[in-house]
Design a protein around this motif. Structure first.
Motif, PDB file in Angstrom:
ATOM      1  N   UNK A  88      -9.541  -1.725  -5.882  1.00 21.11           N
ATOM      2  CA  UNK A  88      -9.016  -1.481  -4.539  1.00 21.11           C
ATOM      3  C   UNK A  88      -8.119  -2.636  -4.097  1.00 21.11           C
ATOM      4  N   UNK A  89      -8.563  -3.858  -4.381  1.00 17.60           N
ATOM      5  CA  UNK A  89      -7.764  -5.037  -4.035  1.00 17.60           C
ATOM      6  C   UNK A  89      -6.433  -5.027  -4.778  1.00 17.60           C
ATOM      7  N   UNK A  90      -6.466  -4.689  -6.066  1.00 14.93           N
ATOM      8  CA  UNK A  90      -5.234  -4.639  -6.861  1.00 14.93           C
ATOM      9  C   UNK A  90      -4.285  -3.583  -6.315  1.00 14.93           C
ATOM     10  N   UNK A  91      -4.846  -2.428  -5.942  1.00 14.31           N
ATOM     11  CA  UNK A  91      -4.031  -1.352  -5.371  1.00 14.31           C
ATOM     12  C   UNK A  91      -3.367  -1.821  -4.074  1.00 14.31           C
ATOM     13  N   UNK A  92      -4.131  -2.474  -3.236  1.00 16.48           N
ATOM     14  CA  UNK A  92      -3.583  -2.944  -1.962  1.00 16.48           C
ATOM     15  C   UNK A  92      -2.532  -4.032  -2.157  1.00 16.48           C
ATOM     16  N   UNK A  93      -2.579  -4.706  -3.301  1.00 16.80           N
ATOM     17  CA  UNK A  93      -1.562  -5.717  -3.618  1.00 16.80           C
ATOM     18  C   UNK A  93      -0.295  -5.092  -4.195  1.00 16.80           C
ATOM     19  N   UNK A  94      -0.343  -3.785  -4.490  1.00 13.85           N
ATOM     20  CA  UNK A  94       0.856  -3.102  -4.950  1.00 13.85           C
ATOM     21  C   UNK A  94       0.832  -2.605  -6.377  1.00 13.85           C
ATOM     22  N   UNK A  95      -0.299  -2.777  -7.084  1.00 14.38           N
ATOM     23  CA  UNK A  95      -0.388  -2.277  -8.459  1.00 14.38           C
ATOM     24  C   UNK A  95      -0.502  -0.756  -8.495  1.00 14.38           C
ATOM     25  N   UNK A  96      -0.021  -0.163  -9.576  1.00 13.11           N
ATOM     26  CA  UNK A  96      -0.181   1.269  -9.826  1.00 13.11           C
ATOM     27  C   UNK A  96      -1.358   1.437 -10.781  1.00 13.11           C
ATOM     28  N   UNK A  97      -2.342   2.241 -10.383  1.00 14.11           N
ATOM     29  CA  UNK A  97      -3.579   2.384 -11.140  1.00 14.11           C
ATOM     30  C   UNK A  97      -3.813   3.835 -11.519  1.00 14.11           C
ATOM     31  N   UNK A  98      -4.251   4.039 -12.762  1.00 18.67           N
ATOM     32  CA  UNK A  98      -4.691   5.354 -13.199  1.00 18.67           C
ATOM     33  C   UNK A  98      -6.033   5.170 -13.906  1.00 18.67           C
TER      34      UNK A  98
ATOM     35  N   UNK B 182       0.831  -1.202   0.000  1.00 18.59           N
ATOM     36  CA  UNK B 182       0.000   0.000   0.000  1.00 18.59           C
ATOM     37  C   UNK B 182       0.865   1.251   0.000  1.00 18.59           C
ATOM     38  N   UNK B 183       0.293   2.302  -0.508  1.00 17.53           N
ATOM     39  CA  UNK B 183       1.036   3.560  -0.639  1.00 17.53           C
ATOM     40  C   UNK B 183       1.418   4.085   0.734  1.00 17.53           C
ATOM     41  N   UNK B 184       2.698   4.179   0.996  1.00 19.72           N
ATOM     42  CA  UNK B 184       3.175   4.647   2.293  1.00 19.72           C
ATOM     43  C   UNK B 184       3.297   6.155   2.345  1.00 19.72           C
ATOM     44  N   UNK B 185       3.171   6.784   1.168  1.00 23.15           N
ATOM     45  CA  UNK B 185       3.325   8.234   1.118  1.00 23.15           C
ATOM     46  C   UNK B 185       4.760   8.651   0.889  1.00 23.15           C
ATOM     47  N   UNK B 186       5.702   7.672   0.898  1.00 18.09           N
ATOM     48  CA  UNK B 186       7.108   7.979   0.669  1.00 18.09           C
ATOM     49  C   UNK B 186       7.481   7.444  -0.714  1.00 18.09           C
ATOM     50  N   UNK B 187       7.948   8.301  -1.610  1.00 19.23           N
ATOM     51  CA  UNK B 187       8.217   7.910  -2.978  1.00 19.23           C
ATOM     52  C   UNK B 187       9.647   8.284  -3.362  1.00 19.23           C
ATOM     53  N   UNK B 188      10.178   7.494  -4.295  1.00 20.24           N
ATOM     54  CA  UNK B 188      11.500   7.782  -4.832  1.00 20.24           C
ATOM     55  C   UNK B 188      11.336   8.271  -6.270  1.00 20.24           C
ATOM     56  N   UNK B 189      12.016   7.639  -7.198  1.00 19.19           N
ATOM     57  CA  UNK B 189      11.941   8.083  -8.578  1.00 19.19           C
ATOM     58  C   UNK B 189      10.530   7.850  -9.131  1.00 19.19           C
ATOM     59  N   UNK B 190      10.039   8.805  -9.888  1.00 22.31           N
ATOM     60  CA  UNK B 190       8.678   8.695 -10.400  1.00 22.31           C
ATOM     61  C   UNK B 190       8.589   7.617 -11.470  1.00 22.31           C
ATOM     62  N   UNK B 191       7.438   6.961 -11.503  1.00 22.30           N
ATOM     63  CA  UNK B 191       7.134   5.975 -12.534  1.00 22.30           C
ATOM     64  C   UNK B 191       6.785   6.688 -13.833  1.00 22.30           C
TER      65      UNK B 191
END
Length: 249
Positions: A194-204, A1-10
């Motif tokens: 929501x399930x995919x997001x919680x599994x770590x997928x990036x969604x737009x 899940x998104x921790x709010x801490x990001x490095x290089x942008x996708x």
């Protein structure tokens, strides 16, 4: 899940413009858009008709390139790529989910999901295994041999989501994913997202529906080819059983 801490942008768009000429008229579909999206973000893109939503989606999905400005996807300069390179990065890095499902009617679910793998160099056995795994991710392991006309609208969209996931892309890009579904089925698809997001997928998700947008964690609004606002939103209040059964129904 998104921790709010990001490095290089996708995804990194910097002052991107897309300009079309129709006769003597100049149309600025995008007029200087700068956006960064990071791994495991869940972003909704909204805006009225003519705001630039579709153009932005085509740009991010490597279906088009900027007239001006730069677009980097996972550190690669998409704006300078030719058609063959665009096709390759599109197939490898982006999974598409469309409003109209875009399934082939004469082949079964497994074969529809395998489509993005055809040119990947995978063996038939590898393709089948990956497609079965993707269908299982969306709760359709019991529909592998069914054809689209044997499925409900919600099940067809799940097949489309499985096809988007099969290559393990960097980004899942969805265009009005609930547009052809009734309210209840649309909600089920958003619970799946929501399930995919919680599994770590990036969604737009590109949408005109506020309810759909508020499933995301960030909403970007466009108007006249510009970013009007870009805000983070609270996570939707979902019953725990909702997400745990989202792929089991």
């Amino acid at each position: 899940m998104d921790s709010g801490v990001h490095n290089e942008s996708l995804i990194s768009l910097s002052d991107v413009k897309k300009i079309y000429k129709m006769g003597i008229e100049v149309i600025r579909a995008l007029d200087g858009v700068s956006i960064d999206v990071y791994a495991n973000e869940y972003v909704a893109v909204m805006g009225p008709s003519g705001s630039g939503k579709s153009t932005l989606m085509n740009m991010i999905g490597c279906l088009d390139t900027p007239s001006q400005g730069s677009y980097f996807l996972r550190g690669q300069n998409v704006g300078e790529m030719g058609d063959d390179e665009l096709a390759e990065i599109r197939n490898r890095e982006v999974g598409f989910v469309f409003q109209t499902f875009n399934l082939l009617p004469r082949v079964n679910c497994l074969q529809n999901v395998e489509l993005p793998l055809i040119y990947s160099g995978k063996t038939r056995g590898q393709r089948r295994q990956m497609a079965e795994r993707a269908l299982d991710q969306v709760g359709l392991s019991d529909r592998v041999t069914h054809k689209p006309n044997e499925l409900s609208g919600g099940q067809r969209q799940r097949v489309a989501v499985a096809r988007a996931l099969v290559n393990n892309p960097a980004l899942v890009l969805a265009d009005e994913p609930t547009g052809n579904l009734d309210t209840k089925t649309g909600r089920e698809i958003m619970l799946l997202f929501e399930t995919l997001y919680r599994r770590g997928n990036t969604l737009m998700v590109v949408t005109h529906e506020e309810e759909v947008a508020h499933h995301a964690r960030r909403i970007i609004r466009l108007r006249d080819g510009l970013v009007e606002s870009d805000v983070r939103v609270e996570a939707p209040i979902l019953a725990e059983q909702d997400t745990s059964t989202a792929v089991a129904e």
